[in-house]
Scaffold this motif. Structure first.
Motif, PDB file in Angstrom:
ATOM      1  N   LEU A 272       7.472   7.689   2.743  1.00  0.00           N
ATOM      2  CA  LEU A 272       6.485   8.848   2.176  1.00  0.00           C
ATOM      3  C   LEU A 272       6.940  10.207   2.272  1.00  0.00           C
ATOM      4  O   LEU A 272       7.047  10.830   1.374  1.00  0.00           O
ATOM      5  CB  LEU A 272       5.091   8.782   2.891  1.00  0.00           C
ATOM      6  N   LEU A 273       7.742  10.421   3.390  1.00  0.00           N
ATOM      7  CA  LEU A 273       8.598  11.628   3.587  1.00  0.00           C
ATOM      8  C   LEU A 273       9.473  11.837   2.382  1.00  0.00           C
ATOM      9  O   LEU A 273       9.555  13.114   1.775  1.00  0.00           O
ATOM     10  CB  LEU A 273       9.104  11.755   5.095  1.00  0.00           C
ATOM     11  N   LYS A 274      10.328  10.985   2.182  1.00  0.00           N
ATOM     12  CA  LYS A 274      11.360  11.057   1.374  1.00  0.00           C
ATOM     13  C   LYS A 274      10.558  11.264  -0.099  1.00  0.00           C
ATOM     14  O   LYS A 274      11.117  11.954  -0.797  1.00  0.00           O
ATOM     15  CB  LYS A 274      12.289  10.015   1.065  1.00  0.00           C
ATOM     16  N   VAL A 275       9.725  10.755  -0.333  1.00  0.00           N
ATOM     17  CA  VAL A 275       8.812  10.800  -1.710  1.00  0.00           C
ATOM     18  C   VAL A 275       8.386  12.197  -1.846  1.00  0.00           C
ATOM     19  O   VAL A 275       8.538  12.922  -2.808  1.00  0.00           O
ATOM     20  CB  VAL A 275       7.750   9.549  -1.983  1.00  0.00           C
ATOM     21  N   TRP A 276       7.905  12.799  -0.662  1.00  0.00           N
ATOM     22  CA  TRP A 276       7.544  13.958  -0.886  1.00  0.00           C
ATOM     23  C   TRP A 276       8.381  15.115  -0.951  1.00  0.00           C
ATOM     24  O   TRP A 276       8.202  15.988  -1.669  1.00  0.00           O
ATOM     25  CB  TRP A 276       6.551  14.215   0.562  1.00  0.00           C
ATOM     26  N   ARG A 277       9.336  14.772  -0.285  1.00  0.00           N
ATOM     27  CA  ARG A 277      10.404  15.958  -0.324  1.00  0.00           C
ATOM     28  C   ARG A 277      11.030  15.867  -1.663  1.00  0.00           C
ATOM     29  O   ARG A 277      11.672  16.890  -2.123  1.00  0.00           O
ATOM     30  CB  ARG A 277      11.633  15.388   0.739  1.00  0.00           C
TER      31      ARG A 277
ATOM     32  N   VAL B 277       0.883  -1.144  -0.190  1.00  0.00           N
ATOM     33  CA  VAL B 277       0.038   0.089  -0.066  1.00  0.00           C
ATOM     34  C   VAL B 277       0.819   1.378   0.220  1.00  0.00           C
ATOM     35  O   VAL B 277       0.483   2.264  -0.684  1.00  0.00           O
ATOM     36  CB  VAL B 277      -1.108  -0.071   1.139  1.00  0.00           C
ATOM     37  N   GLY B 278       2.197   1.072   0.537  1.00  0.00           N
ATOM     38  CA  GLY B 278       3.034   2.373   0.548  1.00  0.00           C
ATOM     39  C   GLY B 278       3.218   2.852  -0.935  1.00  0.00           C
ATOM     40  O   GLY B 278       3.348   4.043  -1.116  1.00  0.00           O
ATOM     41  N   VAL B 279       3.309   2.130  -1.730  1.00  0.00           N
ATOM     42  CA  VAL B 279       3.705   2.267  -3.146  1.00  0.00           C
ATOM     43  C   VAL B 279       2.410   3.247  -3.817  1.00  0.00           C
ATOM     44  O   VAL B 279       2.511   4.185  -4.560  1.00  0.00           O
ATOM     45  CB  VAL B 279       4.232   1.253  -4.192  1.00  0.00           C
ATOM     46  N   LEU B 280       1.158   2.632  -3.485  1.00  0.00           N
ATOM     47  CA  LEU B 280       0.065   3.433  -3.814  1.00  0.00           C
ATOM     48  C   LEU B 280      -0.115   4.799  -3.208  1.00  0.00           C
ATOM     49  O   LEU B 280      -0.385   5.766  -3.947  1.00  0.00           O
ATOM     50  CB  LEU B 280      -1.381   2.552  -3.281  1.00  0.00           C
ATOM     51  N   LEU B 281       0.302   4.947  -1.883  1.00  0.00           N
ATOM     52  CA  LEU B 281       0.314   6.179  -1.314  1.00  0.00           C
ATOM     53  C   LEU B 281       1.313   7.188  -1.946  1.00  0.00           C
ATOM     54  O   LEU B 281       0.843   8.348  -2.229  1.00  0.00           O
ATOM     55  CB  LEU B 281       0.494   6.166   0.202  1.00  0.00           C
ATOM     56  N   ALA B 282       2.465   6.592  -2.134  1.00  0.00           N
ATOM     57  CA  ALA B 282       3.499   7.313  -3.012  1.00  0.00           C
ATOM     58  C   ALA B 282       3.111   7.909  -4.229  1.00  0.00           C
ATOM     59  O   ALA B 282       3.102   8.974  -4.570  1.00  0.00           O
ATOM     60  CB  ALA B 282       4.752   6.651  -3.074  1.00  0.00           C
ATOM     61  N   SER B 283       2.198   7.001  -4.953  1.00  0.00           N
ATOM     62  CA  SER B 283       1.796   7.419  -6.197  1.00  0.00           C
ATOM     63  C   SER B 283       0.694   8.626  -6.313  1.00  0.00           C
ATOM     64  O   SER B 283       0.700   9.404  -6.914  1.00  0.00           O
ATOM     65  CB  SER B 283       1.045   6.113  -7.020  1.00  0.00           C
ATOM     66  N   LYS B 284      -0.092   8.344  -5.216  1.00  0.00           N
ATOM     67  CA  LYS B 284      -1.160   9.338  -4.820  1.00  0.00           C
ATOM     68  C   LYS B 284      -0.533  10.584  -4.536  1.00  0.00           C
ATOM     69  O   LYS B 284      -0.979  11.835  -5.176  1.00  0.00           O
ATOM     70  CB  LYS B 284      -1.971   8.693  -3.773  1.00  0.00           C
TER      71      LYS B 284
END
Ligand code: UDP
Length: 236
Positions: A229-234, A66-73
């Motif tokens: 998720l924090l890293k993806v966001w950054r 689910v982490g990859v889905l959240l990152a895609s979102k």
């Protein structure tokens, strides 16, 4: 169709699309390699460039978790559905059974792949399992020869990650197999030796929650999801 998270590719194909692509690959005699991607692997790849290159070398990086889905979102991407390693395996067995293609199960402790084979045939009576081999055979040549002699179209490799992915890339060229998938502990689950999360947890995509309740030490691994998720966001 691919999206990238911290430099790691992830395919946004659904099971249906993957199923069709894989069948085309077999019929057109193309070799392809499926790897399951989760936040843990993406984080590990940040410190290990060889691993990052290996993951990106795969033909299809499926969004497992689910982490990859959240990152895609977060990135306003298009990955809407999880494609788990074990469900991909089952989908490929169904596709093989429907189209006269064969599979080979390589890996797990002695006896496990054999039990998984029986369970898969119960589920897909037309499935042709060309062979099985445990993951503790030391003679590499024997492994290669057994798989080649089986004539299998699809090879599932269950040696744990990332060992199975390195094994696939190192041996692809010597094997007359079309599709390779690294499947981790899937044979243990299919054989019934290890329990999968109950259906309700699966339906809501919270298998991690079940695993956390049944194996609390996993918190050490799961705590890394917010970090991912924090890293993806950054990185946006
Ligand atoms: N395994 C194997 N040979 C080895 C080491 C491990 O066949 O030398 C198998 C092991 O029996 C298990 C799988 O690899 O079936 C690893 O499963 P695990 O759940 O640890 O993998 P993950 O999905 O976490 O990568």
């Amino acid at each position: 169709m691919k999206e990238q998270f911290l430099g790691v590719d992830v395919s946004s194909h659904s099971y249906e699309r993957l199923k069709q692509n894989v069948l085309d690959d077999i019929n057109e005699k193309r070799q392809s390699f499926i790897v399951a991607i989760n936040p843990e692997k993406i984080l590990k790849a940040q410190e290990d460039q060889d691993l990052k290159a290996l993951l990106n070398k795969a033909t299809y990086q499926i969004p497992d978790g689910v982490g990859v889905l959240l990152a895609s979102k977060l990135n306003k991407g298009g990955i809407k559905e999880r494609v788990t390693g074990i469900d991909m395996l089952l989908t490929l067995c169904e596709q093989a059974a429907d189209n006269g293609k064969s599979v080979f199960l390589y890996g797990a402790k002695p006896g496990v792949a054999e039990e998984a084979k029986d369970k898969l045939i119960e589920q897909y009576p037309n499935l042709h399992v060309a062979g099985v081999l445990d993951g503790y055979e030391k003679d590499e040549q024997k492994v290669i020869q057994t798989i080649n002699e089986s004539g299998a179209d699809i090879l599932f490799v269950a040696l744990g990650s990332p060992r199975q992915e390195y094994w696939i890339v190192d041996h692809m060229k010597e094997l007359n197999v079309s599709i390779f998938q690294g499947v981790g502990g899937s044979f243990d689950v299919i054989s019934g030796r290890v329990k999968r999360a109950p259906a309700l947890f699966q339906r809501f995509g919270v298998e991690w929650l079940y695993r956390l309740i049944s194996e609390p030490w996993r918190i050490k691994r799961q705590i890394r999801l917010p970090l991912f998720l924090l890293k993806v966001w950054r990185d946006k």
